[in-house]
Structures are given as structure tokens and as C-alpha cells.
Design an enzyme around this catalytic site. Structure first.
Site, short mmCIF file in Angstrom:
data_model
loop_
_atom_site.label_atom_id
_atom_site.label_comp_id
_atom_site.label_asym_id
_atom_site.label_seq_id
_atom_site.Cartn_x
_atom_site.Cartn_y
_atom_site.Cartn_z
CE LYS A 22 -1.76 1.68 4.00
NZ LYS A 22 -1.60 3.13 4.22
CG ASN A 23 2.64 2.58 3.53
OD1 ASN A 23 1.47 2.95 3.42
ND2 ASN A 23 3.18 2.29 4.70
NE ARG A 102 0.47 12.01 7.33
CZ ARG A 102 0.73 13.23 7.76
NH1 ARG A 102 -0.18 13.93 8.38
NH2 ARG A 102 1.92 13.75 7.56
CB CYS A 126 -3.59 6.79 10.96
SG CYS A 126 -4.00 5.22 10.25
NE ARG A 131 0.98 10.14 10.39
CZ ARG A 131 0.60 9.08 9.70
NH1 ARG A 131 -0.59 8.55 9.89
NH2 ARG A 131 1.41 8.53 8.82
N PRO A 132 2.61 16.39 11.30
CG PRO A 132 4.54 17.40 12.10
CD PRO A 132 3.68 16.20 12.27
CB VAL A 133 2.38 18.72 5.96
CG1 VAL A 133 1.50 17.49 5.96
CG2 VAL A 133 1.55 19.98 6.22
CG ASP A 134 7.06 20.76 10.00
OD1 ASP A 134 6.57 19.62 9.92
OD2 ASP A 134 8.02 21.02 10.75
CG LEU A 135 10.06 18.33 8.34
CD1 LEU A 135 10.61 17.03 8.91
CD2 LEU A 135 11.12 19.44 8.43
CG ASP A 316 3.43 1.45 9.22
OD1 ASP A 316 3.08 2.29 10.06
OD2 ASP A 316 3.37 1.66 8.00
CB ILE A 338 8.24 6.84 13.96
CG1 ILE A 338 9.41 5.90 13.69
CG2 ILE A 338 7.84 7.60 12.70
CD1 ILE A 338 10.67 6.54 13.17
NE ARG A 408 -6.81 4.03 5.95
CZ ARG A 408 -5.83 4.50 6.71
NH1 ARG A 408 -5.98 4.57 8.00
NH2 ARG A 408 -4.69 4.92 6.19
C1 UD1 Z 1 5.62 7.11 8.59
C2 UD1 Z 1 6.70 6.04 8.64
C3 UD1 Z 1 6.37 5.06 7.56
C4 UD1 Z 1 4.97 4.53 7.80
C5 UD1 Z 1 3.94 5.65 7.88
C6 UD1 Z 1 2.55 5.19 8.26
C7 UD1 Z 1 9.05 6.32 9.23
C8 UD1 Z 1 10.30 7.12 9.02
N1 UD1 Z 1 7.99 6.67 8.46
O1 UD1 Z 1 5.65 7.74 7.32
O2 UD1 Z 1 7.31 4.02 7.55
O3 UD1 Z 1 4.58 3.64 6.81
O4 UD1 Z 1 4.37 6.57 8.84
O5 UD1 Z 1 2.49 4.76 9.56
O6 UD1 Z 1 9.02 5.41 10.02
N2 UD1 Z 1 7.44 14.86 10.49
C9 UD1 Z 1 7.52 16.21 10.78
N3 UD1 Z 1 7.19 17.09 9.79
C10 UD1 Z 1 6.79 16.69 8.56
C11 UD1 Z 1 6.72 15.32 8.27
C12 UD1 Z 1 7.06 14.43 9.27
O7 UD1 Z 1 7.85 16.60 11.88
O8 UD1 Z 1 6.51 17.55 7.71
C13 UD1 Z 1 7.79 13.88 11.53
C14 UD1 Z 1 6.61 13.01 11.92
O9 UD1 Z 1 5.80 13.61 12.91
C15 UD1 Z 1 7.30 11.76 12.41
C16 UD1 Z 1 8.55 11.67 11.52
O10 UD1 Z 1 8.74 12.99 11.03
O11 UD1 Z 1 7.71 11.91 13.73
C17 UD1 Z 1 8.43 10.70 10.37
O12 UD1 Z 1 7.29 11.06 9.61
P1 UD1 Z 1 7.07 10.57 8.11
O13 UD1 Z 1 8.08 9.52 7.75
O14 UD1 Z 1 6.95 11.74 7.23
O15 UD1 Z 1 5.66 9.97 8.23
P2 UD1 Z 1 4.98 9.16 7.13
O16 UD1 Z 1 5.33 9.58 5.76
O17 UD1 Z 1 3.56 9.18 7.53
#
Ligand code: UD1
Length: 429
Positions: A22-23, A102, A126, A131-135, A316, A338, A408
Site C-alpha cells: 500500500k505504502n 493522509r 490515521c 503528523r505535521p507537513v512542515d517538512l 508500522d 517515530i 485500508r
Molecule cells: C511514517 C513512517 C512510515 C509509515 C507511515 C505510516 C518512518 C520514518 N515513516 O511515514 O514508515 O509507513 O508513517 O504509519 O518510520 N514529520 C515532521 N514534519 C513533517 C513530516 C514528518 O515533523 O513535515 C515527523 C513526523 O511527525 C514523524 C517523523 O517525522 O515523527 C516521520 O514522519 P514521516 O516519515 O513523514 O511519516 P509518514 O510519511 O507518515
């Protein structure tokens, strides 16, 4: 709403075909927005998240076609999905759609890269911590996008196109790396993505982008160098196997006992999880076409884990491993690095008799508990499947409600477990 009923105690014996990930499927489908040609994806899992993304892409004007079944097709092996974004009719991704999933937020990158503009609702998905999107937005800004946030929508503009740049992520982010890659492939000039996520799903996306004509160096490493091109073309790509599904059934086999072969997946995709499973006392071996998991008569041993970015133990699979540890002969420590608040399954596992204490980002699991079936509720995708694993070893009947969470991410879960002897059925309604 459907429920799943499990009567615990049966050993698992047989083989389980592992679906496409899925991912990986979701970002690959989103990458179709980058080209006016057809992107053909094979081995796409039949999941509600995939169906939802087809709708979301349809809304942008992507023509989505699923190839018909051929005679003798067992239905296993996923769908062949052809996506053609010849004409993008709408660069807005509305709240009603993005809030359901998401990953759909990632459309912002290809829309911006190809059309110079995108307006995308801030995501939902979820409920596992903030789960921010700043990065993700930082990456787009580095590439020259102008970003504004208004009324719950992110508006990204690059009227003169994106420009190659250096993007250094302060922490490993899968979503951030997908976004940076999909934007950089059509930027003018070279981009370097540092501290890039090395998850196999990121590698799968990068490999597909290369087939589409992208120039990417360092695939599989934490530094990706992308030389932008003016346009991408169509390609045919097979979605890689789902390491999370494989790990889940591996833990299930260890929990229930027995002998199960996971077909179509290679150990390197989930080595950290398999190593922990071996330490817990299961026999893990590679076969020609998969991974064999056995636990015959031996007890489960307590093992500590800490979730990390790939190649570490995946977040996961944390909930599923916790379920297994409830039966281990000792105390195990499970640390989640994470996501904060990714312990919603603890309360539900407790309803089955698990003894788990939380201390900040650590769960302390007192093993050797006799689990007893009970009604429980699925709370998120991976949490809900941990209840399935616990229920397989619980005495009596467990009824899991809100299984739409499971749908899902797990294709044909009850059929796959039932064919190995589990007493599991879906109750519709
Ligand atoms: C993450 C998991 C991925 C998993 C998915 C669903 C990791 C590295 N990633 O991916 O394996 O399949 O969840 O459960 O294990 N973050 C920020 N700002 C941002 C984006 C992320 O601070 O803009 C932080 C998140 O809060 C988190 C970390 O970075 O603590 C990793 O996030 P990210 O890998 O982006 O999350 P997913 O892509 O959802």
C-alpha cells in the site's frame, strides 16, 4: 459496519501470498500526475485506500482504468491499474477527499511541478499523534515554491517552474522524501535531497520515476541527487511486496504457532523485524519464493524493540509485535520513536487480558498472559491488526468492530488467515 470474529487457539499452517505494498502503491499512483502519458502499475493491492486515491486522482482529471481479469486469474497478484493524466482539469484537492487519507496530500508535489500551482487541503488520516507537513512544505519552498496557508488549505505556487536546490531534512520523513522527489524530477537544474528516507517504498517510487525518464542518483541511500528534466513519459512498473503485511503474518504465525510460508516477499525488506522474531524464538528461513516462519512447541521469548526509520524496526509493525509479546515468557520494552501517541492498541489489548504499562514513549509488556477473547474495537490501521494477532492466541471468541480500518491496509485478511487454518470470519452488516 462489518465485524471480524476470531476463535483463538488454532495453529497456522500453509502459505499466504503477500500483496503489493500500500505504502508504495499510493505514491506511485500519485506520480502518474507527473506525465501526460500512461503509467501502468501492476500488483496494486485491492484496498480501500487505493480506491479512495483513484477517486482523488479522478478529481484532478486522471483517467483511471483497471485491466480486466483474465481467465484463470485467481484474484491474487493485485490489479493492473493504468493511470493517464493527459489533461489535469483541477489543481485543487478538497478537504472532503484529502481528510480521508493522509497520503493524498502528496498530490501537491506533482501538481505544483507540472502545473505551477496546487491547492491542497491539510490532511487527516490515521489518528496517530500529530503528523505535521512542515517538512514537506519546507522541501517545496526550497525548490522555489511560494506557500500560503489559508482556511485549512495549502496553496503552493511556482508560476515560473521549480528550481533545483539542496533539501536537507532535519529528520527522516517518508512523506517528505516522496514530496521532494516528485517535485525535484521536473525542476530546472539539480537538487540534492539529504537525510532522505531509505524505506523500500521510497526506492520503489524512485525506480519508477527513473523508468519515466527522471534522472536520480543514489537510489536506496540517504542522499538523492536529482537532475530535473523538462517532461516525463509513461512507464510500466510492478509495485513491490508489502513488507508490513508480510511482517504482520510472520508475527501471527509465531503467535499462533505452526508453519507458514509468506509468498513473494524477500527477507531484506523486513530484516530488522525478522531478526527480532528469531530472537523471540521463531524459526525464520528464506525459501525460493518467500519467507518461512515456524514455531513448533517452543515458547515465545521476551525481546525489546525500538522503532526507527528503515532499515530499523518499522513503526508500522510495532503494534503487532506488542501483541506477540503479551504471550512471551518475560517482560519486554517497546519504544516508539517515530510517532507520539501510537499506543492506542494498548487499551484494546488490555481488554483481551494483556498487561501493558505506558511510560512516555515506552510500553512495558508483561508477558506470559493468558489472553481471553472479548469484544474489541479497531482504532487505526496497524493497531487493529494487532488485535487480530492477539485474538488468534486468545481463548474463546473475539469480535473486532470497526474493521474498516483493517480494510485500508490488508487485502483479504480473513481469507488469507482462514486458508492457514485460523477460525476467522467476517460478519457483514
Ligand atoms: C511514517 C513512517 C512510515 C509509515 C507511515 C505510516 C518512518 C520514518 N515513516 O511515514 O514508515 O509507513 O508513517 O504509519 O518510520 N514529520 C515532521 N514534519 C513533517 C513530516 C514528518 O515533523 O513535515 C515527523 C513526523 O511527525 C514523524 C517523523 O517525522 O515523527 C516521520 O514522519 P514521516 O516519515 O513523514 O511519516 P509518514 O510519511 O507518515
Amino acid at each position: 459496519m462489518d465485524r471480524i470474529k476470531i476463535v483463538g487457539g488454532a495453529e497456522l499452517k500453509g502459505s499466504i501470498p503477500i500483496a503489493g505494498a500500500k505504502n508504495a502503491a499510493l505514491p506511485l499512483m500519485i506520480a502518474s500526475l507527473l506525465t501526460p502519458d500512461t503509467l501502468e502499475l501492476e500488483n496494486v493491492p485491492r484496498l480501500s485506500d487505493v480506491r479512495m486515491l483513484k477517486r482523488i486522482l479522478g478529481n484532478h482529471g486522471v483517467d483511471v482504468m483497471v485491466a480486466g481479469k483474465r481467465a484463470g486469474d485467481s484474484g491474487e497478484g493485485g490489479e493492473v491499474v493504468r493511470l493517464c493524466a493527459a489533461k489535469i482539469v483541477d489543481t485543487t484537492a478538497p478537504y472532503e477527499l484529502v481528510s480521508q487519507m493522509r497520503a493524498s496530500f502528496w498530490v501537491i508535489a506533482p501538481l505544483l511541478a507540472r502545473m505551477g500551482e496546487a491547492k491542497v487541503s491539510l490532511p487527516g488520516g490515521c489518528a496517530i499523534g500529530t503528523r505535521p507537513v512542515d517538512l514537506l512544505l519546507m522541501a517545496l519552498e526550497r525548490l522555489g515554491a511560494e506557500i500560503t496557508i489559508e482556511a485549512g488549505y495549502v496553496h503552493a505556487r511556482a508560476p515560473n517552474g521549480l528550481k533545483g536546490a539542496e533539501i536537507a531534512f532535519p529528520k527522516v520523513t517518508v512523506g517528505g522524501t516522496h514530496t521532494a522527489l516528485m517535485a525535484a524530477v521536473l525542476a530546472q537544474g539539480t537538487s540534492v535531497i539529504r537525510n532522505a528516507a531509505r524505506e523500500p517504498e521510497v526506492t520503489d517510487l524512485a525506480n519508477c520515476l527513473v523508468k519515466m525518464g527522471a534522472r536520480i542518483k543514489g537510489i536506496g541511500s540517504s542522499t538523492l541527487e536529482v537532475e530535473g528534466v523538462a517532461a516525463l513519459r509513461g512507464a510500466v512498473h510492478r509495485v513491490l511486496p508489502d513488507r508490513i503485511e508480510a511482517g504482520t503474518y510472520a508475527f501471527a504465525a509465531a503467535m499462533a504457532g505452526g508453519d507458514v510460508t509468506l509468498e513473494g516477499v524477500t527477507p531484506d525488506l523486513l530484516q530488522a523485524a525478522l531478526d527480532k522474531l528469531s530472537q523471540a524464538g521463531a524459526e525464520v528461513s528464506a525459501t525460493n519464493n518467500g519467507i518461512r516462519i515456524r514455531r513448533n512447541g517452543r515458547g515465545i521469548m521476551a525481546v525489546d524493540i525500538t522503532t526507527e526509520a528503515f532499515p530499523g524496526f518499522p513503526t508500522d509493525l510495532q503494534a503487532q509485535f506488542m501483541a506477540l509479546m503479551t504471550r512471551a515468557g518475560g517482560t519486554s520494552h517497546i519504544t516508539e520513536t517515530i510517532f507520539e501517541n501510537r499506543f492506542m492498541h494498548v487499551q484494546e489489548l488490555a481488554r483481551l487480558g494483556a498487561k501493558i504499562r505506558l511510560d512516555g514513549d515506552m510500553a512495558i509488556v508483561e508477558g506470559a498472559q493468558t489472553l481471553k477473547g472479548a469484544p474489541v474495537m479497531a482504532t487505526d490501521l496497524r493497531a487493529s491488526v494487532s488485535l487480530v494477532i492477539a485474538a488468534l492466541a486468545a481463548e474463546g471468541e473475539t469480535m473486532i468492530s470497526r474493521v474498516y480500518h483493517l480494510d485500508r491496509g490488508f487485502e483479504g485478511l480473513e481469507a488469507k488467515l482462514a486458508r492457514c487454518g485460523a477460525q476467522i470470519e467476517r460478519i457483514r452488516g
